[in-house]
Design a protein around this motif. Structure first.
Motif, PDB file in Angstrom:
ATOM      1  N   GLY A  20       0.810  -1.204   0.000  1.00  0.00           N
ATOM      2  CA  GLY A  20       0.000   0.000   0.000  1.00  0.00           C
ATOM      3  C   GLY A  20       0.848   1.260   0.000  1.00  0.00           C
ATOM      4  O   GLY A  20       2.072   1.206  -0.146  1.00  0.00           O
ATOM      5  N   HIS A  21       0.194   2.389   0.190  1.00  0.00           N
ATOM      6  CA  HIS A  21       0.920   3.661   0.280  1.00  0.00           C
ATOM      7  C   HIS A  21       0.297   4.506   1.386  1.00  0.00           C
ATOM      8  O   HIS A  21      -0.882   4.343   1.739  1.00  0.00           O
ATOM      9  N   THR A  22       1.093   5.401   1.932  1.00  0.00           N
ATOM     10  CA  THR A  22       0.633   6.268   3.005  1.00  0.00           C
ATOM     11  C   THR A  22       1.267   7.640   2.845  1.00  0.00           C
ATOM     12  O   THR A  22       2.379   7.763   2.302  1.00  0.00           O
ATOM     13  N   GLU A  23       0.588   8.666   3.301  1.00  0.00           N
ATOM     14  CA  GLU A  23       1.101  10.026   3.168  1.00  0.00           C
ATOM     15  C   GLU A  23       2.237  10.272   4.158  1.00  0.00           C
ATOM     16  O   GLU A  23       2.191   9.830   5.317  1.00  0.00           O
ATOM     17  N   VAL A  24       3.266  10.959   3.698  1.00  0.00           N
ATOM     18  CA  VAL A  24       4.397  11.358   4.549  1.00  0.00           C
ATOM     19  C   VAL A  24       4.582  12.867   4.420  1.00  0.00           C
ATOM     20  O   VAL A  24       4.095  13.488   3.480  1.00  0.00           O
ATOM     21  N   ASP A  25       5.306  13.445   5.367  1.00  0.00           N
ATOM     22  CA  ASP A  25       5.418  14.912   5.388  1.00  0.00           C
ATOM     23  C   ASP A  25       6.698  15.434   4.754  1.00  0.00           C
ATOM     24  O   ASP A  25       6.889  16.653   4.685  1.00  0.00           O
ATOM     25  N   GLN A  26       7.581  14.538   4.288  1.00  0.00           N
ATOM     26  CA  GLN A  26       8.831  14.971   3.681  1.00  0.00           C
ATOM     27  C   GLN A  26       9.086  14.192   2.387  1.00  0.00           C
ATOM     28  O   GLN A  26       8.697  13.025   2.280  1.00  0.00           O
ATOM     29  N   PRO A  27       9.771  14.815   1.396  1.00  0.00           N
ATOM     30  CA  PRO A  27      10.053  14.110   0.146  1.00  0.00           C
ATOM     31  C   PRO A  27      11.223  13.135   0.247  1.00  0.00           C
ATOM     32  O   PRO A  27      11.405  12.296  -0.627  1.00  0.00           O
ATOM     33  N   LYS A  28      12.038  13.260   1.281  1.00  0.00           N
ATOM     34  CA  LYS A  28      13.209  12.399   1.447  1.00  0.00           C
ATOM     35  C   LYS A  28      13.404  12.071   2.930  1.00  0.00           C
ATOM     36  O   LYS A  28      12.878  12.764   3.800  1.00  0.00           O
ATOM     37  N   GLY A  29      14.188  11.014   3.188  1.00  0.00           N
ATOM     38  CA  GLY A  29      14.573  10.733   4.558  1.00  0.00           C
ATOM     39  C   GLY A  29      14.381   9.276   4.956  1.00  0.00           C
ATOM     40  O   GLY A  29      13.319   8.690   4.709  1.00  0.00           O
ATOM     41  N   THR A  30      15.412   8.710   5.594  1.00  0.00           N
ATOM     42  CA  THR A  30      15.346   7.318   6.037  1.00  0.00           C
ATOM     43  C   THR A  30      14.285   7.130   7.109  1.00  0.00           C
ATOM     44  O   THR A  30      13.509   6.162   7.078  1.00  0.00           O
ATOM     45  N   ASN A 108      -0.666  16.791  -4.786  1.00  0.00           N
ATOM     46  CA  ASN A 108       0.681  17.304  -4.496  1.00  0.00           C
ATOM     47  C   ASN A 108       1.185  16.871  -3.127  1.00  0.00           C
ATOM     48  O   ASN A 108       2.120  17.469  -2.591  1.00  0.00           O
ATOM     49  N   LYS A 109       0.578  15.834  -2.560  1.00  0.00           N
ATOM     50  CA  LYS A 109       1.057  15.282  -1.292  1.00  0.00           C
ATOM     51  C   LYS A 109       2.135  14.245  -1.570  1.00  0.00           C
ATOM     52  O   LYS A 109       2.146  13.605  -2.628  1.00  0.00           O
ATOM     53  N   HIS A 110       3.036  14.069  -0.617  1.00  0.00           N
ATOM     54  CA  HIS A 110       4.085  13.054  -0.745  1.00  0.00           C
ATOM     55  C   HIS A 110       3.552  11.725  -0.211  1.00  0.00           C
ATOM     56  O   HIS A 110       3.118  11.632   0.937  1.00  0.00           O
TER      57      HIS A 110
END
Length: 287
Positions: A20-30, A108-110
Protein backbone atom coordinates in the motif's frame (compact mmCIF):
# COMPACT_ATOMS: atom_id res chain seq x y z
CA UNK A 1 24.18 -4.73 -12.86
CA UNK A 2 21.50 -2.04 -13.08
CA UNK A 3 23.96 0.54 -11.73
CA UNK A 4 26.46 0.12 -14.55
CA UNK A 5 24.11 -0.63 -17.45
CA UNK A 6 24.44 1.84 -20.28
CA UNK A 7 21.32 1.02 -22.27
CA UNK A 8 19.35 4.03 -23.41
CA UNK A 9 16.12 2.00 -23.24
CA UNK A 10 14.82 0.38 -20.09
CA UNK A 11 11.76 -1.81 -19.61
CA UNK A 12 11.77 -3.76 -16.36
CA UNK A 13 8.92 -5.93 -15.01
CA UNK A 14 8.53 -7.64 -11.64
CA UNK A 15 5.86 -9.36 -9.62
CA UNK A 16 5.53 -7.81 -6.17
CA UNK A 17 3.23 -7.74 -3.19
CA UNK A 18 1.90 -4.22 -2.81
CA UNK A 19 1.57 -3.34 0.88
CA UNK A 20 0.00 0.00 0.00
CA UNK A 21 0.92 3.66 0.28
CA UNK A 22 0.63 6.27 3.00
CA UNK A 23 1.10 10.03 3.17
CA UNK A 24 4.40 11.36 4.55
CA UNK A 25 5.42 14.91 5.39
CA UNK A 26 8.83 14.97 3.68
CA UNK A 27 10.05 14.11 0.15
CA UNK A 28 13.21 12.40 1.45
CA UNK A 29 14.57 10.73 4.56
CA UNK A 30 15.35 7.32 6.04
CA UNK A 31 13.24 7.94 9.13
CA UNK A 32 10.34 9.06 6.94
CA UNK A 33 10.20 5.79 5.00
CA UNK A 34 10.99 3.68 8.08
CA UNK A 35 7.88 4.99 9.85
CA UNK A 36 5.80 4.45 6.72
CA UNK A 37 7.02 0.85 6.30
CA UNK A 38 6.21 0.03 9.92
CA UNK A 39 2.75 1.56 9.59
CA UNK A 40 1.90 -0.39 6.44
CA UNK A 41 3.37 -3.62 7.83
CA UNK A 42 1.16 -3.23 10.89
CA UNK A 43 -1.89 -2.73 8.67
CA UNK A 44 -0.84 -5.77 6.67
CA UNK A 45 -0.69 -7.94 9.82
CA UNK A 46 -4.19 -6.82 10.77
CA UNK A 47 -5.52 -7.69 7.31
CA UNK A 48 -3.74 -11.05 7.43
CA UNK A 49 -5.31 -11.87 10.80
CA UNK A 50 -8.69 -11.12 9.23
CA UNK A 51 -8.00 -13.58 6.44
CA UNK A 52 -7.20 -11.01 3.75
CA UNK A 53 -4.33 -11.66 1.33
CA UNK A 54 -1.80 -9.10 0.20
CA UNK A 55 -2.45 -8.56 -3.53
CA UNK A 56 0.25 -9.37 -6.02
CA UNK A 57 0.79 -6.66 -8.58
CA UNK A 58 2.86 -6.20 -11.71
CA UNK A 59 5.53 -3.52 -11.37
CA UNK A 60 6.75 -1.90 -14.59
CA UNK A 61 9.80 0.39 -14.58
CA UNK A 62 10.74 2.45 -17.62
CA UNK A 63 12.00 5.93 -18.44
CA UNK A 64 8.36 7.02 -18.47
CA UNK A 65 7.73 6.09 -14.85
CA UNK A 66 6.91 3.33 -12.38
CA UNK A 67 3.54 1.69 -13.00
CA UNK A 68 1.62 -0.63 -10.68
CA UNK A 69 -0.78 -2.81 -12.67
CA UNK A 70 -3.39 -5.42 -11.93
CA UNK A 71 -1.76 -8.66 -13.18
CA UNK A 72 -4.97 -10.00 -14.76
CA UNK A 73 -6.72 -7.00 -16.26
CA UNK A 74 -3.45 -5.04 -16.83
CA UNK A 75 -5.29 -1.98 -15.55
CA UNK A 76 -2.90 0.67 -14.19
CA UNK A 77 -3.59 1.17 -10.48
CA UNK A 78 -0.85 3.74 -9.89
CA UNK A 79 1.38 5.64 -12.33
CA UNK A 80 4.35 7.36 -10.67
CA UNK A 81 6.30 9.66 -12.99
CA UNK A 82 10.03 9.60 -12.35
CA UNK A 83 10.49 13.34 -11.86
CA UNK A 84 8.00 13.05 -8.98
CA UNK A 85 9.94 10.27 -7.23
CA UNK A 86 12.39 11.80 -4.76
CA UNK A 87 13.50 8.94 -2.50
CA UNK A 88 13.95 5.20 -2.99
CA UNK A 89 15.27 2.65 -0.47
CA UNK A 90 15.53 -1.07 0.19
CA UNK A 91 15.78 -2.93 3.49
CA UNK A 92 19.21 -4.33 4.30
CA UNK A 93 17.80 -6.77 6.87
CA UNK A 94 14.74 -7.94 4.96
CA UNK A 95 16.12 -8.14 1.42
CA UNK A 96 12.65 -8.23 -0.13
CA UNK A 97 11.25 -4.94 1.16
CA UNK A 98 11.65 -1.73 -0.82
CA UNK A 99 9.90 1.62 -0.90
CA UNK A 100 9.85 4.96 -2.67
CA UNK A 101 8.35 8.42 -2.07
CA UNK A 102 6.39 10.02 -4.90
CA UNK A 103 4.59 13.37 -5.08
CA UNK A 104 0.97 12.81 -6.07
CA UNK A 105 0.03 14.56 -9.32
CA UNK A 106 -3.43 15.63 -8.10
CA UNK A 107 -3.06 16.43 -4.40
CA UNK A 108 0.68 17.30 -4.50
CA UNK A 109 1.06 15.28 -1.29
CA UNK A 110 4.08 13.05 -0.74
CA UNK A 111 3.09 9.39 -0.72
CA UNK A 112 5.31 6.50 0.39
CA UNK A 113 4.76 3.25 -1.55
CA UNK A 114 5.88 -0.03 0.08
CA UNK A 115 6.45 -3.38 -1.65
CA UNK A 116 7.53 -6.94 -0.88
CA UNK A 117 9.38 -8.46 -3.82
CA UNK A 118 10.05 -12.12 -4.43
CA UNK A 119 13.71 -11.43 -5.14
CA UNK A 120 16.41 -9.00 -4.01
CA UNK A 121 14.81 -5.58 -3.59
CA UNK A 122 18.13 -3.81 -4.13
CA UNK A 123 18.03 -4.67 -7.85
CA UNK A 124 14.65 -2.97 -8.16
CA UNK A 125 15.70 0.22 -6.36
CA UNK A 126 18.83 0.46 -8.51
CA UNK A 127 16.70 -0.02 -11.62
CA UNK A 128 14.46 2.86 -10.54
CA UNK A 129 17.60 4.97 -10.03
CA UNK A 130 18.85 4.08 -13.51
CA UNK A 131 15.46 4.90 -15.03
CA UNK A 132 15.52 8.30 -13.30
CA UNK A 133 18.95 9.10 -14.80
CA UNK A 134 17.87 8.07 -18.30
CA UNK A 135 14.61 10.02 -18.02
CA UNK A 136 16.50 13.15 -16.97
CA UNK A 137 18.84 12.82 -19.98
CA UNK A 138 15.84 12.37 -22.28
CA UNK A 139 14.19 15.44 -20.74
CA UNK A 140 17.26 17.55 -21.47
CA UNK A 141 17.62 16.19 -25.01
CA UNK A 142 13.95 16.73 -25.86
CA UNK A 143 13.67 20.34 -24.80
CA UNK A 144 14.33 20.63 -21.09
CA UNK A 145 17.09 23.14 -21.81
CA UNK A 146 14.47 25.34 -23.51
CA UNK A 147 12.88 25.96 -20.11
CA UNK A 148 15.93 27.94 -19.00
CA UNK A 149 16.15 29.63 -22.40
CA UNK A 150 12.55 30.81 -22.18
CA UNK A 151 13.17 32.11 -18.68
CA UNK A 152 16.18 34.07 -19.93
CA UNK A 153 14.11 35.49 -22.81
CA UNK A 154 11.43 36.47 -20.33
CA UNK A 155 14.07 38.27 -18.27
CA UNK A 156 15.29 40.12 -21.35
CA UNK A 157 11.73 41.13 -22.23
CA UNK A 158 11.26 42.55 -18.74
CA UNK A 159 14.55 44.44 -19.02
CA UNK A 160 13.49 45.92 -22.39
CA UNK A 161 10.18 47.07 -20.88
CA UNK A 162 12.02 48.69 -17.97
CA UNK A 163 14.41 50.48 -20.35
CA UNK A 164 11.53 51.71 -22.53
CA UNK A 165 9.75 53.09 -19.46
CA UNK A 166 12.96 54.75 -18.31
CA UNK A 167 13.50 56.23 -21.78
CA UNK A 168 9.94 57.62 -21.84
CA UNK A 169 10.47 59.25 -18.43
CA UNK A 170 13.75 60.82 -19.57
CA UNK A 171 12.00 62.27 -22.65
CA UNK A 172 9.39 63.87 -20.40
CA UNK A 173 12.08 65.36 -18.19
CA UNK A 174 13.92 66.68 -21.26
CA UNK A 175 10.76 68.32 -22.54
CA UNK A 176 10.19 70.06 -19.19
CA UNK A 177 13.79 71.35 -19.19
CA UNK A 178 13.43 72.69 -22.76
CA UNK A 179 10.24 74.52 -21.84
CA UNK A 180 11.88 76.05 -18.77
CA UNK A 181 14.86 77.13 -20.91
CA UNK A 182 12.62 78.84 -23.48
CA UNK A 183 10.73 80.73 -20.76
CA UNK A 184 14.04 81.90 -19.30
CA UNK A 185 15.18 83.23 -22.71
CA UNK A 186 12.14 85.52 -23.22
CA UNK A 187 13.18 89.16 -22.42
CA UNK A 188 11.05 90.78 -19.70
CA UNK A 189 8.40 93.19 -21.01
CA UNK A 190 8.50 91.86 -24.58
CA UNK A 191 5.43 90.32 -26.03
CA UNK A 192 5.64 86.68 -26.86
CA UNK A 193 6.01 86.13 -30.58
CA UNK A 194 3.40 84.10 -32.35
CA UNK A 195 6.22 82.17 -33.98
CA UNK A 196 6.44 78.56 -33.01
CA UNK A 197 8.89 78.25 -30.05
CA UNK A 198 12.17 76.52 -30.75
CA UNK A 199 14.93 75.08 -28.57
CA UNK A 200 18.56 76.21 -28.37
CA UNK A 201 19.24 74.42 -31.66
CA UNK A 202 16.42 76.36 -33.38
CA UNK A 203 14.34 73.18 -33.60
CA UNK A 204 10.75 72.60 -32.55
CA UNK A 205 10.81 70.74 -29.21
CA UNK A 206 9.85 67.09 -29.35
CA UNK A 207 6.47 66.36 -27.82
CA UNK A 208 5.44 62.70 -27.61
CA UNK A 209 1.87 63.81 -26.77
CA UNK A 210 1.38 65.88 -29.96
CA UNK A 211 -0.48 63.82 -32.58
CA UNK A 212 0.59 63.97 -36.17
CA UNK A 213 -2.16 65.84 -38.07
CA UNK A 214 -2.22 65.12 -41.81
CA UNK A 215 -2.07 68.21 -44.03
CA UNK A 216 -5.08 68.74 -46.31
CA UNK A 217 -4.63 67.99 -49.98
CA UNK A 218 -4.63 70.74 -52.62
CA UNK A 219 -8.31 70.13 -53.41
CA UNK A 220 -9.25 70.62 -49.76
CA UNK A 221 -10.02 66.97 -48.95
CA UNK A 222 -8.09 64.99 -46.36
CA UNK A 223 -5.35 62.74 -47.73
CA UNK A 224 -6.06 59.00 -47.71
CA UNK A 225 -4.71 57.02 -44.72
CA UNK A 226 -1.40 55.25 -45.26
CA UNK A 227 -1.72 51.82 -46.76
CA UNK A 228 -1.21 48.88 -44.40
CA UNK A 229 0.26 45.56 -45.41
CA UNK A 230 -2.50 43.14 -46.24
CA UNK A 231 -0.75 40.08 -44.87
CA UNK A 232 1.94 39.17 -42.36
CA UNK A 233 5.33 38.35 -43.81
CA UNK A 234 5.93 34.62 -43.70
CA UNK A 235 8.80 32.32 -44.54
CA UNK A 236 8.85 29.67 -47.24
CA UNK A 237 7.20 27.19 -44.84
CA UNK A 238 4.25 29.53 -44.26
CA UNK A 239 5.29 30.38 -40.69
CA UNK A 240 5.75 33.82 -39.22
CA UNK A 241 9.41 34.84 -38.78
CA UNK A 242 10.86 33.87 -35.39
CA UNK A 243 11.52 36.75 -33.03
CA UNK A 244 13.20 35.72 -29.75
CA UNK A 245 11.99 38.89 -28.06
CA UNK A 246 8.34 38.12 -28.73
CA UNK A 247 8.60 34.36 -28.14
CA UNK A 248 8.13 34.11 -24.41
CA UNK A 249 6.29 31.86 -22.01
CA UNK A 250 3.01 33.51 -23.01
CA UNK A 251 3.23 31.80 -26.42
CA UNK A 252 3.01 28.40 -24.73
CA UNK A 253 -0.18 27.05 -23.16
CA UNK A 254 0.00 27.60 -19.38
CA UNK A 255 -0.52 23.91 -18.60
CA UNK A 256 2.44 22.87 -20.80
CA UNK A 257 4.67 25.59 -19.39
CA UNK A 258 3.82 24.65 -15.79
CA UNK A 259 4.40 20.98 -16.61
CA UNK A 260 7.87 21.72 -17.99
CA UNK A 261 8.69 23.82 -14.93
CA UNK A 262 7.45 21.06 -12.63
CA UNK A 263 9.54 18.41 -14.42
CA UNK A 264 12.63 20.58 -14.26
CA UNK A 265 12.09 21.19 -10.54
CA UNK A 266 11.61 17.46 -9.87
CA UNK A 267 14.68 16.39 -11.80
CA UNK A 268 16.79 19.11 -10.16
CA UNK A 269 15.77 17.83 -6.72
CA UNK A 270 17.22 14.46 -7.73
CA UNK A 271 16.46 10.91 -6.62
CA UNK A 272 18.15 9.57 -3.49
CA UNK A 273 18.64 5.79 -3.49
CA UNK A 274 19.53 4.24 -0.15
CA UNK A 275 19.91 0.92 1.53
CA UNK A 276 18.71 1.06 5.12
CA UNK A 277 17.20 -0.93 7.98
CA UNK A 278 13.43 -0.69 8.21
CA UNK A 279 12.75 -3.47 10.71
CA UNK A 280 14.42 -3.37 14.11
CA UNK A 281 12.14 -6.14 15.34
CA UNK A 282 13.06 -9.55 13.81
CA UNK A 283 9.40 -10.57 14.03
CA UNK A 284 8.60 -7.94 11.42
CA UNK A 285 11.00 -9.43 8.91
CA UNK A 286 8.57 -11.50 6.87
CA UNK A 287 5.45 -10.48 5.04
Amino acid sequence: SARTASRQKLDHKDWVKFLGHTEVDQPKGTEVVRDAVRKLKFQKHIKKSEGQKIPKMELQISIYGVKILDPKSKEVQHNCQLHRISFCADDKTDKRIFTFICKDSESNKHLCYVFDSEKCAEEITLTIGQAFDLAYKKFLESGGKDVETRKQIGGLQKRIQDLEAENSELKKQLQVLEEQLMIAQVPPGNSISSKTPTDIFDMVPFSPMTPLVPLPASNGSAPPPPARPTEIRRDLFGAEPFDPFTCGAADFPPDIQSKLDEMQEGFKMGLTVEGTVFSLDPLEGHC
